[in-house]
Motif scaffolding. Structure first.
Motif, PDB file in Angstrom:
ATOM      1  N   THR A 181       0.841  -1.201   0.000  1.00 65.03           N
ATOM      2  CA  THR A 181       0.000   0.000   0.000  1.00 65.03           C
ATOM      3  C   THR A 181       0.876   1.251   0.000  1.00 65.03           C
ATOM      4  N   LYS A 182       2.159   1.074   0.361  1.00 65.31           N
ATOM      5  CA  LYS A 182       3.110   2.188   0.292  1.00 65.31           C
ATOM      6  C   LYS A 182       3.519   2.359  -1.160  1.00 65.31           C
ATOM      7  N   VAL A 183       3.089   3.453  -1.773  1.00 68.00           N
ATOM      8  CA  VAL A 183       3.341   3.641  -3.201  1.00 68.00           C
ATOM      9  C   VAL A 183       4.822   3.846  -3.520  1.00 68.00           C
ATOM     10  N   ASP A 184       5.634   4.171  -2.510  1.00 66.26           N
ATOM     11  CA  ASP A 184       7.079   4.187  -2.748  1.00 66.26           C
ATOM     12  C   ASP A 184       7.508   2.893  -3.430  1.00 66.26           C
ATOM     13  N   ARG A 185       6.871   1.813  -3.013  1.00 63.34           N
ATOM     14  CA  ARG A 185       7.218   0.503  -3.543  1.00 63.34           C
ATOM     15  C   ARG A 185       6.345   0.115  -4.739  1.00 63.34           C
ATOM     16  N   SER A 186       5.042   0.020  -4.530  1.00 64.40           N
ATOM     17  CA  SER A 186       4.153  -0.524  -5.556  1.00 64.40           C
ATOM     18  C   SER A 186       4.098   0.354  -6.801  1.00 64.40           C
ATOM     19  N   ALA A 187       4.078   1.671  -6.638  1.00 65.50           N
ATOM     20  CA  ALA A 187       4.003   2.547  -7.801  1.00 65.50           C
ATOM     21  C   ALA A 187       5.326   2.573  -8.569  1.00 65.50           C
ATOM     22  N   ALA A 188       6.439   2.377  -7.877  1.00 65.06           N
ATOM     23  CA  ALA A 188       7.725   2.271  -8.576  1.00 65.06           C
ATOM     24  C   ALA A 188       7.748   1.025  -9.446  1.00 65.06           C
ATOM     25  N   TYR A 189       7.133  -0.061  -8.949  1.00 67.69           N
ATOM     26  CA  TYR A 189       7.036  -1.276  -9.761  1.00 67.69           C
ATOM     27  C   TYR A 189       6.137  -1.036 -10.975  1.00 67.69           C
ATOM     28  N   MET A 190       5.033  -0.323 -10.777  1.00 72.04           N
ATOM     29  CA  MET A 190       4.141  -0.031 -11.895  1.00 72.04           C
ATOM     30  C   MET A 190       4.816   0.873 -12.924  1.00 72.04           C
ATOM     31  N   ALA A 191       5.551   1.874 -12.463  1.00 69.81           N
ATOM     32  CA  ALA A 191       6.232   2.777 -13.391  1.00 69.81           C
ATOM     33  C   ALA A 191       7.246   2.024 -14.248  1.00 69.81           C
ATOM     34  N   ARG A 192       7.957   1.076 -13.651  1.00 66.68           N
ATOM     35  CA  ARG A 192       8.887   0.233 -14.407  1.00 66.68           C
ATOM     36  C   ARG A 192       8.130  -0.623 -15.422  1.00 66.68           C
ATOM     37  N   TYR A 193       7.021  -1.194 -15.020  1.00 60.92           N
ATOM     38  CA  TYR A 193       6.189  -2.038 -15.894  1.00 60.92           C
ATOM     39  C   TYR A 193       5.715  -1.242 -17.114  1.00 60.92           C
ATOM     40  N   ILE A 194       5.269  -0.019 -16.875  1.00 59.39           N
ATOM     41  CA  ILE A 194       4.810   0.837 -17.976  1.00 59.39           C
ATOM     42  C   ILE A 194       5.974   1.138 -18.921  1.00 59.39           C
ATOM     43  N   ALA A 195       7.092   1.574 -18.355  1.00 61.30           N
ATOM     44  CA  ALA A 195       8.243   1.947 -19.179  1.00 61.30           C
ATOM     45  C   ALA A 195       8.746   0.767 -20.004  1.00 61.30           C
ATOM     46  N   LYS A 196       8.838  -0.401 -19.387  1.00 61.86           N
ATOM     47  CA  LYS A 196       9.381  -1.568 -20.091  1.00 61.86           C
ATOM     48  C   LYS A 196       8.469  -2.001 -21.226  1.00 61.86           C
ATOM     49  N   ASN A 197       7.165  -2.002 -21.002  1.00 58.16           N
ATOM     50  CA  ASN A 197       6.240  -2.403 -22.057  1.00 58.16           C
ATOM     51  C   ASN A 197       6.221  -1.387 -23.204  1.00 58.16           C
ATOM     52  N   LEU A 198       6.352  -0.110 -22.894  1.00 59.70           N
ATOM     53  CA  LEU A 198       6.393   0.907 -23.940  1.00 59.70           C
ATOM     54  C   LEU A 198       7.649   0.766 -24.795  1.00 59.70           C
ATOM     55  N   VAL A 199       8.794   0.532 -24.177  1.00 57.86           N
ATOM     56  CA  VAL A 199      10.027   0.348 -24.941  1.00 57.86           C
ATOM     57  C   VAL A 199       9.952  -0.934 -25.777  1.00 57.86           C
ATOM     58  N   ALA A 200       9.411  -1.995 -25.192  1.00 56.47           N
ATOM     59  CA  ALA A 200       9.265  -3.249 -25.938  1.00 56.47           C
ATOM     60  C   ALA A 200       8.313  -3.105 -27.119  1.00 56.47           C
ATOM     61  N   ALA A 201       7.378  -2.168 -27.012  1.00 56.00           N
ATOM     62  CA  ALA A 201       6.423  -1.922 -28.095  1.00 56.00           C
ATOM     63  C   ALA A 201       6.968  -0.934 -29.128  1.00 56.00           C
ATOM     64  N   GLU A 202       8.244  -0.588 -29.016  1.00 60.52           N
ATOM     65  CA  GLU A 202       8.927   0.302 -29.965  1.00 60.52           C
ATOM     66  C   GLU A 202       8.402   1.733 -29.909  1.00 60.52           C
ATOM     67  N   VAL A 203       7.853   2.130 -28.765  1.00 62.65           N
ATOM     68  CA  VAL A 203       7.400   3.518 -28.618  1.00 62.65           C
ATOM     69  C   VAL A 203       8.596   4.457 -28.556  1.00 62.65           C
ATOM     70  N   ALA A 204       9.677   4.021 -27.928  1.00 64.21           N
ATOM     71  CA  ALA A 204      10.891   4.823 -27.816  1.00 64.21           C
ATOM     72  C   ALA A 204      12.061   3.916 -27.459  1.00 64.21           C
ATOM     73  N   GLU A 205      13.276   4.430 -27.652  1.00 61.81           N
ATOM     74  CA  GLU A 205      14.477   3.692 -27.268  1.00 61.81           C
ATOM     75  C   GLU A 205      14.697   3.746 -25.761  1.00 61.81           C
ATOM     76  N   ARG A 206      14.296   4.869 -25.146  1.00 60.55           N
ATOM     77  CA  ARG A 206      14.447   5.073 -23.707  1.00 60.55           C
ATOM     78  C   ARG A 206      13.205   5.785 -23.204  1.00 60.55           C
ATOM     79  N   ILE A 207      12.697   5.331 -22.065  1.00 61.22           N
ATOM     80  CA  ILE A 207      11.508   5.973 -21.498  1.00 61.22           C
ATOM     81  C   ILE A 207      11.635   6.078 -19.985  1.00 61.22           C
ATOM     82  N   LEU A 208      11.272   7.246 -19.452  1.00 56.12           N
ATOM     83  CA  LEU A 208      11.196   7.463 -18.008  1.00 56.12           C
ATOM     84  C   LEU A 208       9.765   7.860 -17.664  1.00 56.12           C
ATOM     85  N   ILE A 209       9.162   7.129 -16.741  1.00 55.69           N
ATOM     86  CA  ILE A 209       7.803   7.402 -16.281  1.00 55.69           C
ATOM     87  C   ILE A 209       7.852   7.942 -14.862  1.00 55.69           C
ATOM     88  N   GLN A 210       7.090   9.010 -14.600  1.00 52.45           N
ATOM     89  CA  GLN A 210       6.920   9.497 -13.234  1.00 52.45           C
ATOM     90  C   GLN A 210       5.452   9.391 -12.842  1.00 52.45           C
TER      91      GLN A 210
END
Length: 389
Positions: free
Chosen positions: A270-299
């Motif tokens: 429930t502490k978003v320090d942890r769970s939301a950081a995992y979600m942000a990584r999940y979003i970034a990795k799927n976007l890069v894998a989908a060829e949206v960009a070479e590098r992506i940072l999500i906040q």
């Protein structure tokens, strides 16, 4: 002469004093969640010499034995002899855990999982790139692998005279960005007294450094340093105090991406320090894998007690043909960033992994662990939406 374009990341082993604390904090979280998935945990640990202090706020129906958990972590890591000063047989343990504040609890627990409020305010970042098959920056994944391999060899008896506390540091040369090279590798490895240091260092270079760098298909003519002070006998909590949450850059992207400042270990999801950081990584990795960009940072950003994120931000570093508005539209259609839905998506209160295992060698790009936020399962959905733009 042209200046090299260099970047460096570091890692620390499971025997490092800060990482001992992270592992104990997360082992306590694992014990709480085992019988009570609704446990609320914020556990901090301090260690020095042969002393461990455990504190924080925990609300759980699980019966946990803090002393046994502390000793089990120390034993597993290898602090099992008075020669190391820190010794699970004789360690002094003080337990100062108390119950979570009801003011926080009323904002988090709201019945329906989709209404679960963020356990605190804050900003979290997730990053992904195409530098390797794990979608991680090279320096940090090499630094982690050096210590995973060194620890494996220590524990099976092949890396003779080594002790639990180790650090690594890797410098990558990006002067030619399409062909990065390893510039320098540094390892500091705790060892027994009165050993043949030349033989010890040769083993580290030949059997660990070269082997690991080769596994990435990179050059082995790198510069290297081993125990630069010349001696590293006193280590672990005897050499330096340890504290939970002090290695947040080691835990994430090695400094290659931005960080919101919140640590992971000892915190329930429930502490978003942890769970939301995992979600942000999940979003970034799927976007890069989908060829949206070479590098992506999500906040992502949150307010305590509120489910919907206050903001979602994206950076592509000029590596995408899509606008930020178009990418954000896709993110909001594909990914549910409410804390309760993140917990449900990744089964964070009934995980198939141990949080304790995440407390060393990073929370992202882990080839040795099957982590739900590392899955690339949204690529086709993302591509289908982009095709309509």
């Amino acid at each position: 002469m042209e200046e090299k374009i260099l970047f460096t990341s570091e890692s620390v082993s499971e025997g490092h004093p800060d990482k001992l604390c992270d592992q104990i904090s997360d082992a306590i979280l694992d014990a709480c969640l085992k019988d009570d998935p609704n446990s609320h945990v914020a556990c901090e640990v301090f260690t020095s010499d042969n002393f461990v202090l455990v504190g924080g706020e925990i609300t759980t129906t699980s019966k946990i034995n803090v002393e046994e958990i502390v000793k089990d972590v120390l034993r597993h890591v290898g602090y099992n002899s008075s020669d190391l000063i820190t010794d699970y047989h004789t360690v002094e343990i003080v337990n100062r855990i108390h119950q979570q504040s009801p003011d926080i609890n009323q904002g988090v627990s709201r019945g329906k999982i989709e209404d679960t409020g963020a356990g605190d305010q804050g900003i979290m970042f997730g990053y992904a790139c195409k530098e390797n098959e794990g979608y991680m920056p090279l320096a940090i994944v090499i630094a982690h692998k050096l210590l995973r391999e060194a620890t494996r060899l220590r524990k099976n008896g092949e890396f003779k005279h080594s002790r639990p506390d180790m650090k690594s540091q890797v410098t990558i040369d990006y002067t030619d960005p399409s062909h990065p090279r390893v510039d320098t590798v540094l390892m500091s490895v705790q060892h027994d007294p009165d050993i043949d240091l030349e033989k010890f260092e040769k083993y580290i270079h030949d059997s660990i450094m070269v082997k690991v760098v080769k596994s990435f298909g990179l050059n082995t003519d790198f510069k290297y340093l081993i125990n630069p002070t010349g001696r590293f006998v006193i280590g672990g909590p005897a050499g330096d105090t340890g504290l939970t949450g002090r290695k947040i850059i080691v835990d994430t992207y090695g400094g290659y991406a931005e960080h919101g400042g919140g640590a992971f270990s000892g915190k329930d999801p429930t502490k978003v320090d942890r769970s939301a950081a995992y979600m942000a990584r999940y979003i970034a990795k799927n976007l890069v894998a989908a060829e949206v960009a070479e590098r992506i940072l999500i906040q992502l950003s949150y307010a305590i007690g509120i489910a919907e994120p206050l903001s979602i931000s994206v950076k592509t570093f000029g590596s995408s043909k899509y606008s930020k508005s178009e990418i954000l539209s896709v993110i909001k259609k594909v990914f549910d960033c409410r804390p309760g839905m993140i917990i449900k998506k990744f089964s964070l209160t009934k995980p198939t992994f141990r949080y304790r295992d995440l407390a060393v060698y990073g929370h992202f790009g882990r080839p040795d662990l099957d982590l739900p936020w590392e899955k690339i399962d949204k690529v086709e959905e993302i591509k289908a939406l982009l095709n309509k733009i």
